[in-house]
Write a protein that holds these residues in place. Structure first.
Motif, PDB file in Angstrom:
ATOM      1  N   GLU A 110       0.802  -1.228   0.000  1.00 25.96           N
ATOM      2  CA  GLU A 110       0.000   0.000   0.000  1.00 25.96           C
ATOM      3  C   GLU A 110       0.836   1.280   0.000  1.00 25.96           C
ATOM      4  O   GLU A 110       0.416   2.297  -0.534  1.00 25.96           O
ATOM      5  N   LYS A 111       2.033   1.226   0.597  1.00 28.25           N
ATOM      6  CA  LYS A 111       2.841   2.444   0.672  1.00 28.25           C
ATOM      7  C   LYS A 111       3.827   2.589  -0.501  1.00 28.25           C
ATOM      8  O   LYS A 111       4.706   3.446  -0.482  1.00 28.25           O
ATOM      9  N   GLY A 112       3.703   1.738  -1.494  1.00 29.95           N
ATOM     10  CA  GLY A 112       4.600   1.821  -2.644  1.00 29.95           C
ATOM     11  C   GLY A 112       4.277   2.993  -3.553  1.00 29.95           C
ATOM     12  O   GLY A 112       3.326   3.733  -3.317  1.00 29.95           O
ATOM     13  N   ARG A 113       5.085   3.123  -4.621  1.00 33.77           N
ATOM     14  CA  ARG A 113       4.850   4.179  -5.624  1.00 33.77           C
ATOM     15  C   ARG A 113       3.588   3.841  -6.394  1.00 33.77           C
ATOM     16  O   ARG A 113       3.372   2.672  -6.747  1.00 33.77           O
ATOM     17  N   ASN A 114       2.770   4.847  -6.672  1.00 33.26           N
ATOM     18  CA  ASN A 114       1.532   4.549  -7.389  1.00 33.26           C
ATOM     19  C   ASN A 114       1.840   3.962  -8.767  1.00 33.26           C
ATOM     20  O   ASN A 114       2.671   4.482  -9.508  1.00 33.26           O
ATOM     21  N   VAL A 115       1.151   2.907  -9.085  1.00 36.12           N
ATOM     22  CA  VAL A 115       1.402   2.158 -10.317  1.00 36.12           C
ATOM     23  C   VAL A 115       1.300   3.048 -11.561  1.00 36.12           C
ATOM     24  O   VAL A 115       1.979   2.805 -12.562  1.00 36.12           O
ATOM     25  N   SER A 116       0.487   4.098 -11.476  1.00 35.72           N
ATOM     26  CA  SER A 116       0.318   4.969 -12.645  1.00 35.72           C
ATOM     27  C   SER A 116       1.592   5.772 -12.935  1.00 35.72           C
ATOM     28  O   SER A 116       1.771   6.282 -14.026  1.00 35.72           O
ATOM     29  N   GLU A 117       2.483   5.855 -11.955  1.00 32.44           N
ATOM     30  CA  GLU A 117       3.733   6.620 -12.155  1.00 32.44           C
ATOM     31  C   GLU A 117       4.908   5.717 -12.546  1.00 32.44           C
ATOM     32  O   GLU A 117       6.017   6.180 -12.729  1.00 32.44           O
ATOM     33  N   VAL A 118       4.645   4.425 -12.635  1.00 32.98           N
ATOM     34  CA  VAL A 118       5.741   3.477 -12.869  1.00 32.98           C
ATOM     35  C   VAL A 118       5.718   2.998 -14.324  1.00 32.98           C
ATOM     36  O   VAL A 118       4.678   2.564 -14.819  1.00 32.98           O
ATOM     37  N   GLU A 119       6.850   3.123 -14.984  1.00 35.48           N
ATOM     38  CA  GLU A 119       6.961   2.612 -16.355  1.00 35.48           C
ATOM     39  C   GLU A 119       7.347   1.136 -16.272  1.00 35.48           C
ATOM     40  O   GLU A 119       8.516   0.798 -16.102  1.00 35.48           O
ATOM     41  N   MET A 120       6.346   0.270 -16.381  1.00 39.82           N
ATOM     42  CA  MET A 120       6.630  -1.149 -16.139  1.00 39.82           C
ATOM     43  C   MET A 120       7.203  -1.859 -17.364  1.00 39.82           C
ATOM     44  O   MET A 120       6.853  -1.542 -18.499  1.00 39.82           O
ATOM     45  N   SER A 121       8.079  -2.832 -17.084  1.00 36.74           N
ATOM     46  CA  SER A 121       8.637  -3.655 -18.151  1.00 36.74           C
ATOM     47  C   SER A 121       7.538  -4.509 -18.765  1.00 36.74           C
ATOM     48  O   SER A 121       6.496  -4.726 -18.145  1.00 36.74           O
ATOM     49  N   GLU A 122       7.808  -5.035 -19.952  1.00 36.49           N
ATOM     50  CA  GLU A 122       6.848  -5.982 -20.542  1.00 36.49           C
ATOM     51  C   GLU A 122       6.895  -7.308 -19.790  1.00 36.49           C
ATOM     52  O   GLU A 122       5.878  -7.938 -19.563  1.00 36.49           O
ATOM     53  N   ASN A 123       8.111  -7.720 -19.463  1.00 36.50           N
ATOM     54  CA  ASN A 123       8.263  -8.935 -18.638  1.00 36.50           C
ATOM     55  C   ASN A 123       8.199  -8.536 -17.180  1.00 36.50           C
ATOM     56  O   ASN A 123       9.045  -7.756 -16.718  1.00 36.50           O
ATOM     57  N   THR A 124       7.222  -9.040 -16.494  1.00 38.26           N
ATOM     58  CA  THR A 124       7.043  -8.587 -15.113  1.00 38.26           C
ATOM     59  C   THR A 124       6.783  -9.762 -14.181  1.00 38.26           C
ATOM     60  O   THR A 124       6.152 -10.751 -14.548  1.00 38.26           O
ATOM     61  N   VAL A 125       7.273  -9.600 -12.957  1.00 36.47           N
ATOM     62  CA  VAL A 125       6.909 -10.509 -11.872  1.00 36.47           C
ATOM     63  C   VAL A 125       6.300  -9.648 -10.762  1.00 36.47           C
ATOM     64  O   VAL A 125       6.942  -8.702 -10.290  1.00 36.47           O
ATOM     65  N   PHE A 126       5.071  -9.928 -10.411  1.00 36.20           N
ATOM     66  CA  PHE A 126       4.414  -9.199  -9.331  1.00 36.20           C
ATOM     67  C   PHE A 126       4.351 -10.108  -8.097  1.00 36.20           C
ATOM     68  O   PHE A 126       3.876 -11.245  -8.196  1.00 36.20           O
ATOM     69  N   VAL A 127       4.804  -9.598  -6.967  1.00 34.88           N
ATOM     70  CA  VAL A 127       4.812 -10.383  -5.731  1.00 34.88           C
ATOM     71  C   VAL A 127       3.764  -9.821  -4.776  1.00 34.88           C
ATOM     72  O   VAL A 127       3.727  -8.606  -4.537  1.00 34.88           O
TER      73      VAL A 127
END
Lengths: 224, 224
Positions: B159-176
């Motif tokens: 919950e305290k992480g960077r908002n997902v809308s501000e993150v340029e995510m890779s195409e290959n992703t692992v979400f934990v």
């Protein structure tokens, strides 16, 4: 047949509103000020309308109703007080049956399937559960009433609709979805008298996933 | 104890990679070109590691594992071929147990809980099911291997992480993700050696809802 059902059958047949039965969709605060509300309506083509079943899946896919109720109403360790979930069950033996589950008053629930199987069995068997009411309102009557009574935006989820990112949605919203088969064409056509068709993009999501995504998009707007 | 488990215990204890056991996370096409992949890893604090249970809920909340598997892998009437779902079960009697469910090869499944209760019982009882493997890889070993072997972006939902809308995510992703209790602090701290902490905003979503939302956000990027 219940008096309410006779009246509603008359209304639909003759397209004349006889009386609104007070099964309304808007929650009100004590001072009469209307709260911002979000409502999800799942049209279930085959969802069973009595308690005579052994599993939710085999009861005309009441498991989808369960999944959609949870997606609508639950946060982690909390119930969304500003959400109402409706399902219109159209399966045997006594359709239509409208279940209305109100986040603000819902009690004694968890997110697991066993709990909801028990609750749905109880309610479909004629008993009560706090926060849940049942009646024979049809989707048509419901949408007509909402559209005529308020400034609520009504949206039908449909893959060919306008992309949700381009739609300026109202704070008060009613989202209408079909189950795994989708809305019957006649129901969709009726709904579109009052509703706008919106889409979540090119991928075909499960009904419960659509609700989760819509809740997220509305949250993002409301809780910046 | 299995040889693989002994080796991995040694690796963690001494922080020395002995050998990678080929339980890898990347799917490859026949020509060796790596596919774009999306992976979800659910850390289940109490998820039972044998088949000795009567219901998923009472088996250390394996019902959450089921919900997250469905949220990860299912579209309407289709399985996502580009998704792998992992869960790290840390409950009794033999933790850690890593289940890897691969969309590309998964067969004989539906979205309902009964089906998954049957499948999980089978796999946890030592039998096989197409598309599912089990081993004793720990989350720590998994993340270390992924981080060192590829350009995959690793993200921890918090919950305290960077908002997902501000993150340029890779195409290959692992979400934990953690389960209903969240990731243990030691696991989170280890993961953050390799991962970035991201958030879906101010509302606390169920783990399965987080996965549905992440799939949607990634789809929106990939399928314009």
């Amino acid at each position: 047949m219940l008096l309410g059902c006779v009246v509603q059958e008359y209304e639909v047949k003759h397209n004349v509103p006889v009386v609104w039965l007070g099964l309304g969709f808007r929650s009100q605060q004590n001072d009469g000020v209307q709260l911002v509300m979000r409502e999800f309506v799942l049209y279930s083509r085959l969802g069973r309308t009595d308690a005579n079943f052994r599993s939710l899946h085999d009861a005309g896919r009441l498991d989808i109703v369960y999944e959609c109720a949870v997606a609508s109403l639950f946060l982690s360790h909390a119930i969304r007080k500003d959400v109402v979930f409706h399902t219109m069950l159209s399966g045997p033996p006594v359709p239509p049956l409208h279940l209305r589950i109100e986040g603000a008053t819902l009690h004694d629930v968890r997110t697991d399937q066993q709990t909801w199987e028990r609750i749905l069995k109880k309610v479909l068997g004629g008993q009560t559960h706090q926060g849940i009411t049942s009646d024979c309102t049809s989707l048509e009557i419901m949408l007509k009433t909402v559209a005529e009574a308020s400034r609520t935006g009504i949206y039908v989820l449909e893959e060919k609709g306008r992309n949700v990112s381009e739609v300026e949605m109202s704070e008060n919203t009613v989202f209408v979805l079909g189950d795994h088969i989708g809305l019957p064409k006649t129901v969709e056509n009726f709904a579109l008298r009052y509703a706008e068709k919106i889409s979540l993009g090119k991928r075909p999501y499960l009904a419960a996933s659509c609700i989760t995504i819509l809740n997220y998009l509305m949250d993002r707007k409301a809780y910046r």
